[in-house]
Scaffold this motif. Structure first.
Motif, PDB file in Angstrom:
ATOM      1  N   VAL A  91       0.855  -1.196   0.000  1.00 17.57           N
ATOM      2  CA  VAL A  91       0.000   0.000   0.000  1.00 17.57           C
ATOM      3  C   VAL A  91       0.888   1.243   0.000  1.00 17.57           C
ATOM      4  O   VAL A  91       0.702   2.168  -0.810  1.00 17.57           O
ATOM      5  N   ALA A  92       1.866   1.281   0.899  1.00 16.40           N
ATOM      6  CA  ALA A  92       2.770   2.431   0.987  1.00 16.40           C
ATOM      7  C   ALA A  92       3.563   2.595  -0.307  1.00 16.40           C
ATOM      8  O   ALA A  92       3.771   3.721  -0.777  1.00 16.40           O
ATOM      9  N   GLY A  93       3.978   1.474  -0.892  1.00 16.14           N
ATOM     10  CA  GLY A  93       4.717   1.539  -2.158  1.00 16.14           C
ATOM     11  C   GLY A  93       3.905   2.168  -3.267  1.00 16.14           C
ATOM     12  O   GLY A  93       4.413   2.999  -4.031  1.00 16.14           O
ATOM     13  N   PHE A  94       2.637   1.809  -3.363  1.00 22.64           N
ATOM     14  CA  PHE A  94       1.782   2.419  -4.385  1.00 22.64           C
ATOM     15  C   PHE A  94       1.553   3.902  -4.118  1.00 22.64           C
ATOM     16  O   PHE A  94       1.540   4.709  -5.048  1.00 22.64           O
ATOM     17  N   LEU A  95       1.372   4.261  -2.848  1.00 26.05           N
ATOM     18  CA  LEU A  95       1.186   5.682  -2.513  1.00 26.05           C
ATOM     19  C   LEU A  95       2.449   6.490  -2.818  1.00 26.05           C
ATOM     20  O   LEU A  95       2.364   7.631  -3.258  1.00 26.05           O
ATOM     21  N   ALA A  96       3.604   5.893  -2.588  1.00 27.71           N
ATOM     22  CA  ALA A  96       4.865   6.574  -2.900  1.00 27.71           C
ATOM     23  C   ALA A  96       5.087   6.633  -4.403  1.00 27.71           C
ATOM     24  O   ALA A  96       5.580   7.639  -4.930  1.00 27.71           O
TER      25      ALA A  96
END
Length: 187
Positions: free
Chosen positions: A88-93
């Motif tokens: 999730v964090a990777g996609f947001l970044a």
């Protein structure tokens, strides 16, 4: 846990059988994303949904998963939740939705944690399940699932093309699906 506990109704049936449906679906979506058939946005949504499902599943099953093989799988889910949240964090970044996150987090590394994490996290639990299962045929399936998880991660990591990566995903998906189906039959 036994299938005879129908007093808990559909919620118990979903908890018992849901993983057998979600595992192949998750790897199918992952393969589709590698091939460009599934969008990054859809994969982001899948990570968010899976994060919620993992937390809900382990919370609802906490007592049932206190010992033995089920405890091993509870540990996989507990470790897998932050792994999924890394995705999730990777996609947001990656898409810059959260600029501070994009500046602080290498998106590709976070996405790799989610991708390879779920390939490898179930392997020890499959081995443990295989060692504890008295049925030789199911035990063999559990051990094969562990082997497919590790081998598939290796194939995906060494692949020089989307097709090679999908071959690794397929190996993981087939192995983990067979293993979870065998486990569902047992528990």
């Amino acid at each position: 846990m036994s299938h005879a506990r129908s007093a808990d109704g559909p919620a118990l049936a979903l908890r018992e059988n849901g993983p057998a449906l979600l595992v192949p679906a998750a790897w199918g979506v992952a393969a589709g994303a590698v091939l460009g058939v599934v969008s990054g946005r859809a994969l982001f949504v899948a990570h968010v949904v899976m994060s919620v499902l993992l937390v809900g599943f382990v919370a609802a099953s906490w007592r049932d998963m206190a010992t033995g093989v089920l405890r091993a799988w509870k540990l996989v889910i507990l470790a897998g939740t932050p792994v999924t949240l890394a995705g999730v964090a990777g996609f947001l970044a990656l898409d810059g939705t959260v600029p501070a996150l994009a500046a602080a987090l290498p998106a590709d590394a976070a996405l790799a944690v989610a991708f390879y994490g779920w390939m490898l996290l179930p392997a020890p639990a499959f081995v443990y399940t295989g060692l504890r299962d008295s049925s030789t045929s199911r035990s063999t399936i559990h051990h094969a699932a562990a082997a497919c998880s590790v081998a598939g991660a290796g194939v995906a990591a060494l692949a020089g093309s989307a097709t090679g990566t999908v071959a690794g995903v397929a190996l993981v998906g087939v192995g983990q699906t067979a293993g979870i189906l065998a486990a569902t039959a047992l528990y």
